[in-house]
Design a protein around this motif. Sequence first.
Motif, mmCIF file in Angstrom:
data_model
loop_
_atom_site.group_PDB
_atom_site.id
_atom_site.type_symbol
_atom_site.label_atom_id
_atom_site.label_comp_id
_atom_site.label_asym_id
_atom_site.label_seq_id
_atom_site.Cartn_x
_atom_site.Cartn_y
_atom_site.Cartn_z
ATOM 1 N N GLN A 148 -4.909 10.098 -3.420
ATOM 2 C CA GLN A 148 -4.286 10.398 -4.647
ATOM 3 C C GLN A 148 -4.845 9.510 -5.524
ATOM 4 O OE1 GLN A 148 0.354 9.946 -4.175
ATOM 5 N NE2 GLN A 148 -0.516 9.053 -2.068
ATOM 6 N N VAL A 199 2.172 2.482 -3.172
ATOM 7 C CA VAL A 199 1.491 3.093 -4.321
ATOM 8 C C VAL A 199 0.926 4.410 -3.683
ATOM 9 C CG1 VAL A 199 -0.597 2.888 -5.628
ATOM 10 C CG2 VAL A 199 1.030 1.122 -5.399
ATOM 11 N N PHE A 200 0.602 4.488 -2.520
ATOM 12 C CA PHE A 200 -0.221 5.548 -1.770
ATOM 13 C C PHE A 200 0.796 6.577 -0.890
ATOM 14 C CE2 PHE A 200 -3.624 2.800 -3.068
ATOM 15 C CZ PHE A 200 -4.373 3.639 -3.856
ATOM 16 N N ALA A 201 2.124 6.242 -0.787
ATOM 17 C CA ALA A 201 2.644 7.206 0.170
ATOM 18 C C ALA A 201 2.527 8.506 -0.181
ATOM 19 C CB ALA A 201 4.242 6.748 0.029
ATOM 20 N N ASN A 202 2.348 9.251 0.784
ATOM 21 C CA ASN A 202 2.343 10.810 0.721
ATOM 22 C C ASN A 202 3.507 11.496 0.319
ATOM 23 O OD1 ASN A 202 1.221 13.259 0.345
ATOM 24 N ND2 ASN A 202 0.479 13.466 2.682
ATOM 25 N N PHE A 228 1.459 9.960 -8.598
ATOM 26 C CA PHE A 228 0.669 8.692 -8.134
ATOM 27 C C PHE A 228 0.516 7.952 -9.464
ATOM 28 C CE2 PHE A 228 -3.450 6.464 -8.506
ATOM 29 C CZ PHE A 228 -3.161 5.571 -7.413
ATOM 30 N N ASN A 229 0.466 8.266 -10.697
ATOM 31 C CA ASN A 229 0.444 7.453 -11.748
ATOM 32 C C ASN A 229 1.737 6.743 -12.047
ATOM 33 O OD1 ASN A 229 -2.368 7.474 -12.805
ATOM 34 N ND2 ASN A 229 -2.058 9.751 -12.765
ATOM 35 N N ASN A 238 5.720 0.464 10.120
ATOM 36 C CA ASN A 238 4.992 1.068 9.011
ATOM 37 C C ASN A 238 4.055 0.055 8.481
ATOM 38 O OD1 ASN A 238 3.453 2.466 7.285
ATOM 39 N ND2 ASN A 238 5.473 2.968 5.837
ATOM 40 N N VAL A 239 3.022 0.156 9.000
ATOM 41 C CA VAL A 239 2.069 -1.226 8.593
ATOM 42 C C VAL A 239 1.743 -1.068 6.983
ATOM 43 C CG1 VAL A 239 -0.544 -2.008 8.725
ATOM 44 C CG2 VAL A 239 0.807 -1.899 10.814
ATOM 45 N N TYR A 240 1.748 0.052 6.684
ATOM 46 C CA TYR A 240 1.345 0.227 5.416
ATOM 47 C C TYR A 240 2.306 -0.310 4.158
ATOM 48 C CZ TYR A 240 -2.837 3.319 6.345
ATOM 49 O OH TYR A 240 -3.889 3.724 7.075
ATOM 50 N N LYS A 266 3.885 6.098 -9.657
ATOM 51 C CA LYS A 266 3.964 4.921 -8.662
ATOM 52 C C LYS A 266 3.022 3.687 -8.974
ATOM 53 C CE LYS A 266 3.168 7.845 -5.384
ATOM 54 N NZ LYS A 266 2.838 8.605 -3.929
ATOM 55 N N LEU A 267 2.005 3.931 -9.671
ATOM 56 C CA LEU A 267 1.032 3.057 -10.022
ATOM 57 C C LEU A 267 1.758 2.089 -11.301
ATOM 58 C CD1 LEU A 267 -1.820 1.804 -9.388
ATOM 59 C CD2 LEU A 267 -2.690 3.289 -11.479
ATOM 60 N N SER A 308 1.360 -1.234 16.221
ATOM 61 C CA SER A 308 1.765 -0.645 14.852
ATOM 62 C C SER A 308 1.862 0.904 14.961
ATOM 63 C CB SER A 308 0.877 -1.165 14.010
ATOM 64 O OG SER A 308 -0.349 -0.626 14.106
ATOM 65 N N CYS A 309 2.679 1.239 14.044
ATOM 66 C CA CYS A 309 2.686 2.653 13.438
ATOM 67 C C CYS A 309 2.422 2.710 12.286
ATOM 68 C CB CYS A 309 3.923 3.406 14.207
ATOM 69 S SG CYS A 309 5.195 2.463 14.789
ATOM 70 N N THR A 310 2.177 3.758 11.618
ATOM 71 C CA THR A 310 2.135 4.049 10.003
ATOM 72 C C THR A 310 2.741 5.313 9.758
ATOM 73 O OG1 THR A 310 0.077 5.521 10.486
ATOM 74 C CG2 THR A 310 -0.286 2.969 10.277
ATOM 75 N N LYS A 311 3.073 5.215 8.421
ATOM 76 C CA LYS A 311 3.896 6.521 8.083
ATOM 77 C C LYS A 311 2.753 7.284 6.876
ATOM 78 C CE LYS A 311 8.484 5.524 8.289
ATOM 79 N NZ LYS A 311 9.632 4.583 7.633
ATOM 80 N N ASP A 312 2.985 8.319 6.678
ATOM 81 C CA ASP A 312 1.814 9.113 5.909
ATOM 82 C C ASP A 312 1.569 8.658 4.637
ATOM 83 O OD1 ASP A 312 0.339 11.198 5.717
ATOM 84 O OD2 ASP A 312 1.725 12.661 5.216
ATOM 85 N N VAL A 313 0.244 8.209 4.461
ATOM 86 C CA VAL A 313 -0.191 7.873 3.204
ATOM 87 C C VAL A 313 -1.416 8.694 3.012
ATOM 88 C CG1 VAL A 313 0.589 5.460 3.362
ATOM 89 C CG2 VAL A 313 -1.734 5.757 3.909
ATOM 90 N N ASP A 314 -1.561 8.824 1.657
ATOM 91 C CA ASP A 314 -2.839 9.811 1.352
ATOM 92 C C ASP A 314 -3.428 8.799 0.103
ATOM 93 O OD1 ASP A 314 -4.208 11.308 0.334
ATOM 94 O OD2 ASP A 314 -2.750 12.813 -0.614
ATOM 95 N N VAL A 322 0.813 -1.168 -0.001
ATOM 96 C CA VAL A 322 -0.221 -0.130 -0.105
ATOM 97 C C VAL A 322 0.756 1.151 -0.005
ATOM 98 C CG1 VAL A 322 -1.722 1.256 1.560
ATOM 99 C CG2 VAL A 322 -1.704 -1.261 1.107
ATOM 100 N N TYR A 323 1.921 1.260 0.795
ATOM 101 C CA TYR A 323 2.733 2.254 1.129
ATOM 102 C C TYR A 323 3.529 2.632 -0.457
ATOM 103 C CZ TYR A 323 6.163 5.723 3.048
ATOM 104 O OH TYR A 323 6.905 6.802 3.283
#
Lengths: 472, 185
Positions: free
Chosen positions: B30, A71-74, A79-80, A450-452, A82-83, B21-27, A68-69
């Motif tokens: 997007q 593709v969706f990391a801020n 975005f495209n 970082n679970v994502y 990364k996709l 758990s912790c998370t890092k910034d995701v959006d 998830v990270y």
Amino acid sequence: MIKKHIFIIIILVSCFALSQNKQILYGFSDIPQALLLNPGGKVTNDWYFGIPLLSHIHVNVGTTGSTVYDVFANDGRDFNLKLQNAIYSMKSNDFLSINEQLEVFSGGFKIGPSYEKDKYISFGLYQEFDFIGYFPKDYAILAYEGNQSNINRVFKASDFNAKAELISVFHVGYNKKVNKNFTFGVRGKIYSSIMNANSTNNKGYFITVDGTNNFYDHIFNLDLELRTSGLTSLTGDNANSETALKDIKKRLFLGGNLGLGFDVGFTYQLNKQWMVDASLQDVGFIRHTKDVENYKVEGNYVFEGVNPLFPETGTGQTAEDYWNEIKTQFEDVFVVDTTYTKYTTWRPEKLNVSVNYTFGEKTSQECNCLIPDGGYQNAIGLQLFAVNRPRQPQLALTAYYYRRIFKGLQAKATYTLDSYTLSNIGLGVSANIGNLNFYVMADNFLEYQNVYNAQSVSLQLGFNYIFKKHED
Amino acid sequence: MFNQIFKYYIKAFLCVLVCVSCTKDVDFNQFNDLQLTPVFESSLVYIDEPANKFLVNGNETSYLQDSVNIDFFNDSFVVDHLVKAEFLLETTNSINRSFIVEVDMFDDSNQLQHRFSFSSSGSPDHSPLVTEHLEVFENDALEALKNTTKLVFTLYILPGEPINENTIGRITLKSKGSFYLKIER
């Protein structure tokens, strides 16, 4: 030379994956739910019951591809882009797997003559959700690029491969300690499928090649099927949330599409310190007869464009015949057929094998001597897990260390090799406060930062009430 | 009861998740930037006719014409996502007569939306002469394409050496469309 070794290791590891693997719970005989992984495991209690709805909660999510990270990391990156990276880096064997279990109730008790209670009956009802979906690489490329840059490329229909099921399982297990070295067990299961959808046997392809009469021949050779049960009545026109909930409740308690299965297993003590065990779980099927709806696309068609002038030439065919033929051919291939054919699904069989070595006998502080039958304080071992999956069996290899920290507190640490990561460290503890037992276990500890970005996350926890006559 | 199951379940699950758990910034917003720009190519129409096809009851005809009804260009998906289209037409002529290839595009109410044509020169020595024409659909022409439900193909034969049953040569037409899509959230 080193490169070659790394390559071999990568190949080996990419075949390994954990999903539905409960490597920490397996063999953790202080926890009653370990008997669900091996009905022939060691039993350490006289009777127990699980705290309803809280006795076993299990969640496992894993992906072998991008996270998830990814593709969706801020991170300000496009975005495209990364996709695109995710699409191009993933293979059609990469998958997303989700497995969840919730025990509704469970219990167990010893039976036999009072001087030697060597048999154990356990039972329960649990709900399970299982999903596996492979990355549909060729479909993604076709949607992303189109066919213009892919002339002569075969787009495989089999790249779409996914299944999902929601079931409840009622089970009764029988465990017998034949002698001090050998224990075996079986568990009978009745499955009740609440919902099922699967599309795992797709065949065929789509390809664009240079044509003879026209620029291109577009060849469609398709054999795709999605089978569902238990979905139509919930999503149909007459469905509402009230009746749907009622329906689901009924199916949870053996009112769904039924199936049968069993688990078998044994434990064998080779000598005082060495022990082997093995189990086979979920050998069984579910017969889907109620609320079945299947969708099928099947046919062959080669499209080279149409000839608008005098198509009847030579063959005696009229223009109308010509158009009708094209229309029929198109419909034969592309119109989705709905069927109501009953079908059978097989449960994903699971195999566990382990070799264990115990050491460090418990000494009494009072007499500074060995307590007879006090058992060993440590165990190490290797566990192999395999699960049958649509594309190929998935394997995981675990090394573990188990320790009785003090009375009523045990812990187990695992290191697992799988396709998600090479650094899967898991930890589980089981604690008894009086007769109340609590256990919690999780793996991939290094990824919780970082679970994502985790390739997989697995959690199990539960509460039991356990009664033992002989506490050690 | 089912609600309760979920309530307990979600609570317990969240507790554990939050604890460990912790998370890092995701959006996830997007996803709204998602943009796919595939290009699909498809064969369109083809023609392959010998010279004597231009004889009707022994007399030379000045044109051949037929139409194709097509529901593809006005399909809502195409209307929403097609940003550009190109038609490539290629004739191969070995008849010693020149031709005009004309394509007329009509909407549902039979109103002409767009028309294009090109000529294919005659081949005095009957060697195959290849002519290409690229028709690009952008802006107004693209809108015209999206209204089109009928294509009329006309093959005009220009004056020259009369055709009879033994006239040598044939004319073929190949065509393909390139469809540039832009799929956005």
